[in-house]
Enzyme design. Structure first.
Site, PDB file in Angstrom:
ATOM      1  N   SER A 131     -25.355  34.125   6.710  1.00 35.77           N
ATOM      2  CA  SER A 131     -25.268  33.070   7.715  1.00 35.77           C
ATOM      3  C   SER A 131     -24.854  33.674   9.065  1.00 35.77           C
ATOM      4  CB  SER A 131     -24.292  31.995   7.234  1.00 35.77           C
ATOM      5  OG  SER A 131     -24.362  30.846   8.037  1.00 35.77           O
ATOM      6  N   ASP A 308     -32.695  26.014   3.841  1.00 32.61           N
ATOM      7  CA  ASP A 308     -31.691  26.117   2.777  1.00 32.61           C
ATOM      8  C   ASP A 308     -30.594  25.066   2.910  1.00 32.61           C
ATOM      9  OD1 ASP A 308     -30.072  26.980   4.858  1.00 32.61           O
ATOM     10  OD2 ASP A 308     -29.751  28.999   4.060  1.00 32.61           O
ATOM     11  N   HIS A 330     -27.916  27.005   0.972  1.00 35.55           N
ATOM     12  CA  HIS A 330     -27.168  27.959   1.794  1.00 35.55           C
ATOM     13  C   HIS A 330     -26.021  28.617   1.032  1.00 35.55           C
ATOM     14  CE1 HIS A 330     -26.571  29.685   5.751  1.00 35.55           C
ATOM     15  NE2 HIS A 330     -25.287  29.371   5.732  1.00 35.55           N
TER      16      HIS A 330
END
Length: 364
Positions: A131, A308, A330
């Site tokens: 991320s 995601d 995610h």
């Protein structure tokens, strides 16, 4: 309609926060024990992941190395890599902060890289960022290219996140302007309390702005990388870059569990390809599964395409793209929550282990 959507967003945000908190039911623990036993039984040969340079795992938004000093962000991943011969460190940066600037996550990561190099005697590191951690890793590669051998990004919003845009737009509806500061204050406290070091360097509003599509474009101009494709192209860039005579290997992958379906009256539906419809245990054992399905649906209706739950496929493309077909949301990308994932989701621990072997074979 707008009020209903905002209510759903708040509910989804609460669920996401709850999903990150360190807790586990008995059933989840039993599932994890079985999973780890199976992994141990099929472990690769010793030295499989023994890279030339140390690996540093870099967490994303709301992260730390271990939540409250207990729950690993990279759940089970550091241990697995170490068991297979890798030298692995886990960075502990601000959970909520921008990547650039003197207080930014990038400078924090740079300081940590230097600490790891001093401790190991190595001359470079392999950065693996999830991320926002991918953006922090790119910062270090840009400002200290001689210290980096490779950059790998996992579900990183290189082009920003449509959901961050959405949250910013929702906050802008407040005529008083107070909601932003109040919510940010609570989020900052959450970041302090969950950080293993109780890091007080938290700025939720700066973090939100960093992840918007507009701010991401500015970041890419300030810290360019050959790994990025042309803006708006939904294409990746080069698999390597040379900065100041230093060559970096560049990789990425991402989950795209949330896929668009039919559009009715201008609203596009979505499906979570990681789970069995209705009956998948992940919908019960992992609260983030449904929450990220909700946020991913919001993103699809803002033009993101498959995603995601927080980062679109197009935004995640960087360097040599190893896959954008993983049926992950995610948090699945880092084996959260507590190793629970949908029935159709691949094993993220095995994927990262295989990548460490890839780095080893590449000589880094």
């Amino acid at each position: 309609m707008a009020r209903t959507m905002r209510s759903r967003v708040v509910a989804g945000a609460v669920a996401c926060a709850m999903s990150i908190a360190p807790f586990a039911g008995t059933t989840a623990v039993m599932t994890l024990a079985t999973t780890h036993a199976a992994m141990a039984a099929t472990a690769p040969a010793a030295g499989y992941a023994a890279t030339r340079y140390p690996i540093i795992l870099v967490h994303g938004l709301s992260g730390t190395d271990k939540y409250a000093g207990v729950l690993e962000y990279w759940y089970g991943i550091q241990e697995d890599l170490q068991q297979n011969g890798a030298t692995v460190y886990v960075a502990n940066l601000s959970g909520f902060q921008s990547d650039d600037g003197p207080n930014g996550r990038g400078e924090q990561l740079l300081a940590y890289v230097k600490t790891v190099l001093a401790a190991t005697g190595a001359t470079k590191v392999n950065l693996v960022g999830h991320s926002q951690g991918g953006l922090s890793s790119r910062y270090v590669a840009a400002v200290a290219p001689d210290l980096v051998a490779s950059v790998t990004t996992i579900g990183t919003p290189h082009r920003g996140s449509e959901f961050a845009d959405f949250v910013q737009d929702v906050l802008a509806y407040d005529p008083t302007g107070l909601s932003s500061s109040v919510i940010a204050a609570f989020v900052n406290v959450f970041g302090i309390l969950t950080s293993s070091s109780h890091n007080t360097n938290q700025d939720a509003l700066a973090a939100l702005q960093t992840l918007t599509t507009a701010r991401a474009a500015t970041y890419n101009q300030n810290y360019p990388s050959a790994g990025l494709g042309a803006p708006g192209s939904c294409q990746t860039g080069a698999p390597t870059e040379t900065v100041g005579g230093n060559t970096h290997l560049l990789y990425s992958w991402a989950g795209t569990a949330i896929q668009p379906t039919l559009s009715v009256f201008g609203v596009t539906g979505a499906t979570d390809t990681s789970t069995l419809p209705l009956v998948d245990p992940a919908n019960v054992l992992d609260l983030s599964t449904l929450a990220l399905f909700g946020t991913g649906t919001v993103m699809i209706n803002r033009g993101s395409g498959q995603n995601d739950g927080l980062v679109s496929k197009c935004s995640a493309l960087y360097g040599k793209v190893l896959s954008t077909s993983y049926k992950w949301n995610h948090l699945d990308e880092i084996n959260q929550l507590l190793g629970v994932r949908g029935a159709y989701a691949e094993d993220p621990v095995a994927v990262i282990r295989t990548h460490a072997n890839r780095l080893k074979l590449a000589g880094v």
